[in-house]
Design a protein around this motif. Sequence first.
Motif, PDB file in Angstrom:
ATOM      1  N   ASP A  51       0.805  -1.222   0.000  1.00 59.03           N
ATOM      2  CA  ASP A  51       0.000   0.000   0.000  1.00 59.03           C
ATOM      3  C   ASP A  51       0.838   1.272   0.000  1.00 59.03           C
ATOM      4  OD1 ASP A  51      -2.654  -1.147   0.055  1.00 59.03           O
ATOM      5  OD2 ASP A  51      -2.136  -1.864   2.053  1.00 59.03           O
ATOM      6  N   ALA A  52       2.021   1.212  -0.561  1.00 58.78           N
ATOM      7  CA  ALA A  52       2.910   2.373  -0.556  1.00 58.78           C
ATOM      8  C   ALA A  52       2.305   3.564  -1.283  1.00 58.78           C
ATOM      9  CB  ALA A  52       4.261   2.006  -1.177  1.00 58.78           C
ATOM     10  N   ALA A  53       1.461   3.321  -2.263  1.00 56.92           N
ATOM     11  CA  ALA A  53       0.879   4.417  -3.038  1.00 56.92           C
ATOM     12  C   ALA A  53      -0.312   5.070  -2.336  1.00 56.92           C
ATOM     13  CB  ALA A  53       0.445   3.919  -4.413  1.00 56.92           C
ATOM     14  N   ARG A  54      -0.761   4.491  -1.233  1.00 57.87           N
ATOM     15  CA  ARG A  54      -1.926   5.022  -0.525  1.00 57.87           C
ATOM     16  C   ARG A  54      -1.516   5.694   0.768  1.00 57.87           C
ATOM     17  NH1 ARG A  54      -5.601   0.540   0.865  1.00 57.87           N
ATOM     18  NH2 ARG A  54      -6.944   2.249   1.517  1.00 57.87           N
ATOM     19  N   ARG A  55      -2.426   6.504   1.280  1.00 56.69           N
ATOM     20  CA  ARG A  55      -2.248   7.074   2.618  1.00 56.69           C
ATOM     21  C   ARG A  55      -3.152   6.291   3.547  1.00 56.69           C
ATOM     22  NH1 ARG A  55      -3.348  13.154   1.888  1.00 56.69           N
ATOM     23  NH2 ARG A  55      -3.909  12.588  -0.207  1.00 56.69           N
ATOM     24  N   LEU A  56      -2.592   5.338   4.268  1.00 57.38           N
ATOM     25  CA  LEU A  56      -3.372   4.494   5.173  1.00 57.38           C
ATOM     26  C   LEU A  56      -3.372   5.080   6.570  1.00 57.38           C
ATOM     27  CD1 LEU A  56      -2.125   0.917   4.227  1.00 57.38           C
ATOM     28  CD2 LEU A  56      -4.296   1.967   3.629  1.00 57.38           C
ATOM     29  N   ARG A  86       4.607   6.950  11.603  1.00 57.77           N
ATOM     30  CA  ARG A  86       6.007   7.355  11.365  1.00 57.77           C
ATOM     31  C   ARG A  86       6.771   6.244  10.639  1.00 57.77           C
ATOM     32  NH1 ARG A  86       9.277  11.549  10.553  1.00 57.77           N
ATOM     33  NH2 ARG A  86      11.338  11.148  11.358  1.00 57.77           N
ATOM     34  N   ALA A  87       6.542   4.995  11.027  1.00 61.34           N
ATOM     35  CA  ALA A  87       7.205   3.869  10.364  1.00 61.34           C
ATOM     36  C   ALA A  87       6.800   3.793   8.894  1.00 61.34           C
ATOM     37  CB  ALA A  87       6.873   2.565  11.081  1.00 61.34           C
ATOM     38  N   PHE A  88       5.514   4.033   8.593  1.00 61.16           N
ATOM     39  CA  PHE A  88       5.029   4.011   7.218  1.00 61.16           C
ATOM     40  C   PHE A  88       5.664   5.142   6.415  1.00 61.16           C
ATOM     41  CE2 PHE A  88       1.027   4.112   4.340  1.00 61.16           C
ATOM     42  CZ  PHE A  88       1.585   3.202   3.453  1.00 61.16           C
ATOM     43  N   LEU A  89       5.735   6.321   7.003  1.00 66.22           N
ATOM     44  CA  LEU A  89       6.366   7.456   6.324  1.00 66.22           C
ATOM     45  C   LEU A  89       7.842   7.166   6.046  1.00 66.22           C
ATOM     46  CD1 LEU A  89       6.366  10.340   5.219  1.00 66.22           C
ATOM     47  CD2 LEU A  89       6.814  11.128   7.557  1.00 66.22           C
ATOM     48  N   LEU A  90       8.551   6.630   7.033  1.00 71.11           N
ATOM     49  CA  LEU A  90       9.972   6.324   6.828  1.00 71.11           C
ATOM     50  C   LEU A  90      10.160   5.249   5.762  1.00 71.11           C
ATOM     51  CD1 LEU A  90      11.381   6.533  10.449  1.00 71.11           C
ATOM     52  CD2 LEU A  90      11.723   8.134   8.564  1.00 71.11           C
ATOM     53  N   TYR A  91       9.253   4.265   5.725  1.00 66.37           N
ATOM     54  CA  TYR A  91       9.313   3.259   4.667  1.00 66.37           C
ATOM     55  C   TYR A  91       9.199   3.942   3.298  1.00 66.37           C
ATOM     56  CZ  TYR A  91       8.024  -0.333   1.385  1.00 66.37           C
ATOM     57  OH  TYR A  91       7.996  -1.132   0.269  1.00 66.37           O
ATOM     58  N   LYS A  92       8.241   4.848   3.162  1.00 62.76           N
ATOM     59  CA  LYS A  92       8.036   5.547   1.888  1.00 62.76           C
ATOM     60  C   LYS A  92       9.259   6.384   1.515  1.00 62.76           C
ATOM     61  CE  LYS A  92       3.018   5.945   1.841  1.00 62.76           C
ATOM     62  NZ  LYS A  92       1.911   6.853   1.520  1.00 62.76           N
ATOM     63  N   LEU A  93       9.837   7.059   2.500  1.00 60.39           N
ATOM     64  CA  LEU A  93      11.004   7.896   2.216  1.00 60.39           C
ATOM     65  C   LEU A  93      12.211   7.055   1.805  1.00 60.39           C
ATOM     66  CD1 LEU A  93      10.587  10.524   5.062  1.00 60.39           C
ATOM     67  CD2 LEU A  93      10.300  10.913   2.595  1.00 60.39           C
ATOM     68  N   GLU A  94      12.407   5.923   2.471  1.00 63.13           N
ATOM     69  CA  GLU A  94      13.521   5.039   2.093  1.00 63.13           C
ATOM     70  C   GLU A  94      13.299   4.476   0.689  1.00 63.13           C
ATOM     71  OE1 GLU A  94      13.574   2.301   5.348  1.00 63.13           O
ATOM     72  OE2 GLU A  94      14.572   3.747   6.660  1.00 63.13           O
ATOM     73  N   ARG A  95      12.055   4.139   0.382  1.00 62.87           N
ATOM     74  CA  ARG A  95      11.739   3.646  -0.952  1.00 62.87           C
ATOM     75  C   ARG A  95      11.952   4.740  -1.993  1.00 62.87           C
ATOM     76  NH1 ARG A  95       6.655   0.529  -2.776  1.00 62.87           N
ATOM     77  NH2 ARG A  95       7.239   0.100  -4.918  1.00 62.87           N
ATOM     78  N   ALA A  96      11.546   5.957  -1.664  1.00 65.56           N
ATOM     79  CA  ALA A  96      11.749   7.094  -2.563  1.00 65.56           C
ATOM     80  C   ALA A  96      13.234   7.313  -2.818  1.00 65.56           C
ATOM     81  CB  ALA A  96      11.130   8.355  -1.970  1.00 65.56           C
ATOM     82  N   ASP A  97      14.031   7.201  -1.767  1.00 66.13           N
ATOM     83  CA  ASP A  97      15.474   7.358  -1.896  1.00 66.13           C
ATOM     84  C   ASP A  97      16.014   6.379  -2.939  1.00 66.13           C
ATOM     85  OD1 ASP A  97      18.408   6.554  -0.736  1.00 66.13           O
ATOM     86  OD2 ASP A  97      17.926   8.660  -0.312  1.00 66.13           O
ATOM     87  N   ASP A 112       4.043  10.690  -6.699  1.00 65.25           N
ATOM     88  CA  ASP A 112       2.741  10.085  -7.015  1.00 65.25           C
ATOM     89  C   ASP A 112       2.723   8.599  -6.666  1.00 65.25           C
ATOM     90  OD1 ASP A 112       1.766  12.489  -7.960  1.00 65.25           O
ATOM     91  OD2 ASP A 112       2.116  12.010 -10.079  1.00 65.25           O
ATOM     92  N   ALA A 113       3.792   7.896  -7.003  1.00 67.26           N
ATOM     93  CA  ALA A 113       3.861   6.448  -6.774  1.00 67.26           C
ATOM     94  C   ALA A 113       3.818   6.099  -5.291  1.00 67.26           C
ATOM     95  CB  ALA A 113       5.129   5.873  -7.407  1.00 67.26           C
TER      96      ALA A 113
END
Length: 140
Positions: A51-56, A86-97, A112-113
Amino acid sequence: EFSSHLQDALLLEFFWHLVRGLPRHALSPRFRDLSFRQGFPAQLRRLFREDAARRLSVSELAARLGMSASSLAHKCTRAFGQSPARAFLLYKLERADGMLREGALPVKEVADALGFESPAHFSRVFRRWRGVAPSTLRPG
């Protein structure tokens, strides 16, 4: 090159799936603790990945894991040292990196992704986390 890593990940997931199916009293307390430390973070990361593309919301994550929001918060703090959001946000940021370093997508498409409100919001959050603008990580 990735075959052995994929096999290891699949075998590990299969193993923990089997262990979670055993009755709780059949496992020693030490093994139950190890199971928690291995199983819960993997389950949560799988949800993050799916669910990385969603805001859960925390309540949505908790429902998907079959627990209350307060149980999720407690387990997440115990496993990761931070809240589920916070864990979900950090996951997204690491993936974005990683996505930015690969260079296949522009910053707008990465934002967007990963379900950020806008590229500007993504850039602000990324810069606060990483200390640099996301565009500086793109190769070339």
